[in-house]
Write an enzyme that holds these catalytic residues in place. Structure first.
Site, PDB file in Angstrom:
ATOM      1  N   HIS A  86       0.743  -1.286  -0.031  1.00 36.58           N
ATOM      2  CA  HIS A  86      -0.036  -0.077   0.041  1.00 36.58           C
ATOM      3  C   HIS A  86       1.008   1.269  -0.012  1.00 36.58           C
ATOM      4  O   HIS A  86       0.223   2.303  -0.178  1.00 36.58           O
ATOM      5  CB  HIS A  86      -1.049   0.001   1.191  1.00 36.58           C
ATOM      6  CG  HIS A  86      -0.401   0.104   2.490  1.00 36.58           C
ATOM      7  ND1 HIS A  86      -0.036  -0.942   3.272  1.00 36.58           N
ATOM      8  CD2 HIS A  86       0.126   1.202   3.057  1.00 36.58           C
ATOM      9  CE1 HIS A  86       0.525  -0.396   4.628  1.00 36.58           C
ATOM     10  NE2 HIS A  86       0.707   0.673   4.383  1.00 36.58           N
ATOM     11  N   GLY A 119       3.579   5.811  10.595  1.00 32.45           N
ATOM     12  CA  GLY A 119       4.907   5.846  10.379  1.00 32.45           C
ATOM     13  C   GLY A 119       5.704   4.654  10.610  1.00 32.45           C
ATOM     14  O   GLY A 119       6.951   4.558  10.774  1.00 32.45           O
ATOM     15  N   SER A 159       1.704  -4.242   7.893  1.00 35.57           N
ATOM     16  CA  SER A 159       0.646  -4.033   6.966  1.00 35.57           C
ATOM     17  C   SER A 159      -0.155  -2.683   7.721  1.00 35.57           C
ATOM     18  O   SER A 159      -0.119  -1.630   7.184  1.00 35.57           O
ATOM     19  CB  SER A 159      -0.502  -5.085   6.509  1.00 35.57           C
ATOM     20  OG  SER A 159      -1.280  -4.824   6.059  1.00 35.57           O
ATOM     21  N   SER A 171       4.722   1.480   8.959  1.00 37.58           N
ATOM     22  CA  SER A 171       4.387   0.542   7.879  1.00 37.58           C
ATOM     23  C   SER A 171       5.432   0.123   7.026  1.00 37.58           C
ATOM     24  O   SER A 171       6.349   1.040   6.602  1.00 37.58           O
ATOM     25  CB  SER A 171       3.098   1.209   6.948  1.00 37.58           C
ATOM     26  OG  SER A 171       2.163   0.299   6.698  1.00 37.58           O
ATOM     27  N   ASP A 197      -0.305  -7.535   0.586  1.00 38.34           N
ATOM     28  CA  ASP A 197       0.273  -6.111   0.926  1.00 38.34           C
ATOM     29  C   ASP A 197       1.824  -6.070   1.048  1.00 38.34           C
ATOM     30  O   ASP A 197       2.354  -6.009   1.969  1.00 38.34           O
ATOM     31  CB  ASP A 197      -0.299  -5.624   2.132  1.00 38.34           C
ATOM     32  CG  ASP A 197       0.016  -4.206   2.490  1.00 38.34           C
ATOM     33  OD1 ASP A 197       0.277  -3.434   1.818  1.00 38.34           O
ATOM     34  OD2 ASP A 197      -0.435  -3.704   3.587  1.00 38.34           O
TER      35      ASP A 197
END
Length: 457
Positions: A207, A318, A335, A320, A237
């Site tokens: 993402h 912050g 994720s 991911s 993801d």
């Protein structure tokens, strides 16, 4: 003669007190340095990972109609959910514990498929919990009462294999992570360094950006490091960012955990329910928690992702794309989830093995033998070293950036847990030094009075 002996005693007492101060100072420094690894010890896999391998191996051997998954008990033992007595006997013979359950893995999988086929509701998730023999469905604070009623009705239709729960906060995709990279869509993190044998790549969350996204090492957009060439989101993801030829790529995999330190990744594995795991992110730093579910599905506002690892590790915006690992074994990339590191919450991770297989890459710096499939990892786990459950070390820790070493030592010097004994010695020695000086002063005064009285007698 008596005065000479007194002077010797005074000097010895004074030197002893000063020596105590120096000794205490040395203890403080040594305490501060005690947890600062000078070298990188060989990483070992504990009995927890061995238990995970045993449990998953038995599930694969017995099949999905006779088992319903495995997990790691509080004492570190592997437990396998079984649906018949013969399977239970085989599990016990293999050295694991068996638990008779009502629903098989096929039943639980069927329940998740029924949930997935229903109209999508943003803010919901579900995961298989083998320890409770249920599919746990959760709805965050954004899910309306109407949608909650409809979901509950669907769960009742599926049967007793589904448990409904409300959870606080909202499921979000958590941008950024351990080592930041910057793009037009925001900031993400390097999860792991991977290679196809010819080129070097970053594996991060899908993402973070679609194919074609440009990434920089700084938030000013001055130092381009690579571009996204493949991305899987939603559905999965994970994405692949190819380093530019002149970009400062990393030929090994050392996960930054802060203060100039890192954890060396030594192999790849599959997560197990009950396993203690670790995550690193640029917002909330180095955190740990426990795996609570597998094959999780999350309905983010931006899309649905399935096949995730559900954990109690906290995360915040912050974090991911950051890496998930345990004892030097790479497990996945961050994720999303809900909550924060003040109140806690649930965080989901994309399993690493799926991403590596789809992109046909492997972790950089690891020999082929150290990159096992799930079954291979289960087979050799028992031959590794053991550690007590709950006291698992997160892998070999080593310096990755000398800039933070001095500040880290200062932090440890200020930590009462490290410096307490040394400070006590220093305090005691200072008291002794002051007492020695006081005694000496009083003795000098007494001697002066005697001499004065003798002179005027």
């Amino acid at each position: 003669m008596r005065h000479a002996r007194r002077r010797v005693v005074k000097r010895v007492a004074r030197l002893t007190a000063i020596g105590g101060v120096l000794c205490g100072g040395l203890m403080v420094t040594q305490a501060a340095m005690a947890t600062e690894p000078a070298t990188s010890p060989p990483a070992t896999r504990s009995s927890v990972l061995a238990a995970s391998g045993t449990g998953s191996g038995l599930v694969e051997e017995l099949g999905s109609s006779r088992t319903a998954g495995s997990w790691i008990a509080d004492d570190g033992s592997p437990v396998v959910a079984v649906t018949d007595e013969e399977a239970a006997a085989e599990v016990k013979q293999a050295g694991a514990r068996a638990k008779m359950v009502e629903y098989s893995a096929e039943d639980l999988k069927s329940a998740t498929e029924a949930l997935r086929s229903a109209p999508r509701v943003s803010g919901t998730s579900w995961a298989i919990d083998p320890s409770s023999n249920e599919v746990v469905v959760r709805a965050d604070s954004t899910v309306s009462a109407k949608d909650w009623r409809e979901l509950t009705g669907l769960a009742e239709e599926i049967g007793g294999s589904v448990r409904m729960e409300r959870t606080g906060g909202a499921y979000t995709m958590r941008l950024n992570g351990a080592q930041p990279i910057f793009g037009t869509g925001g900031r993400c993190s390097i999860g792991f360094n991977v290679t196809d044998g010819e080129n070097e790549f970053i594996l991060t969350a899908g993402h973070c950006g679609p194919a074609g996204s440009v990434w920089f090492a700084d938030n000013q957009g001055q130092q381009e490091i690579g571009r996204t060439i493949e991305s899987n989101f939603p559905g999965g993801d994970f994405s692949l960012v190819q380093y530019l030829q002149d970009a400062p790529s990393n030929s090994s995999n050392v996960v930054s955990v802060g203060d100039g330190q890192g954890v060396r990744i030594t192999s790849i594995g599959e997560a197990a329910v009950g396993q203690r795991v670790f995550r690193s992110g640029s917002t909330s730093g180095f955190r740990n928690g426990e795996v609570t579910g597998l094959d999780a599905t999350v309905n983010y506002p931006e899309g649905t992702v399935s096949g995730l690892i559900e954990t109690t590790v906290c995360a915040e915006p912050g974090d991911s794309g950051g890496p998930l690992f345990s004892e030097g074994v790479a497990l996945g990339v961050t994720s999303g989830g809900n909550g924060d590191c003040a109140q806690g919450g649930t965080t989901f991770f994309q399993p690493l093995t799926e991403a590596l297989e789809e992109f046909d890459v492997q972790l950089t710096g690891l020999p082929q033998a150290a990159q096992p499939t799930a079954s291979a990892g289960a087979a050799d786990a028992g031959s590794q070293g053991a550690a007590a459950p709950g006291a698992v070390e997160p892998g070999a820790v080593e310096s990755v950036d000398g800039a933070g070493a001095f500040s880290d030592i200062l932090d440890r010097l200020a930590d009462p847990r490290n410096v307490g004994p040394g400070l006590l010695v220093i305090a005691g020695s200072m008291v002794a030094l002051a007492a020695t000086r006081f005694i000496r002063t009083e003795q000098d005064r007494a001697a002066y009075r005697r001499q004065y009285s003798q002179s005027w007698s």
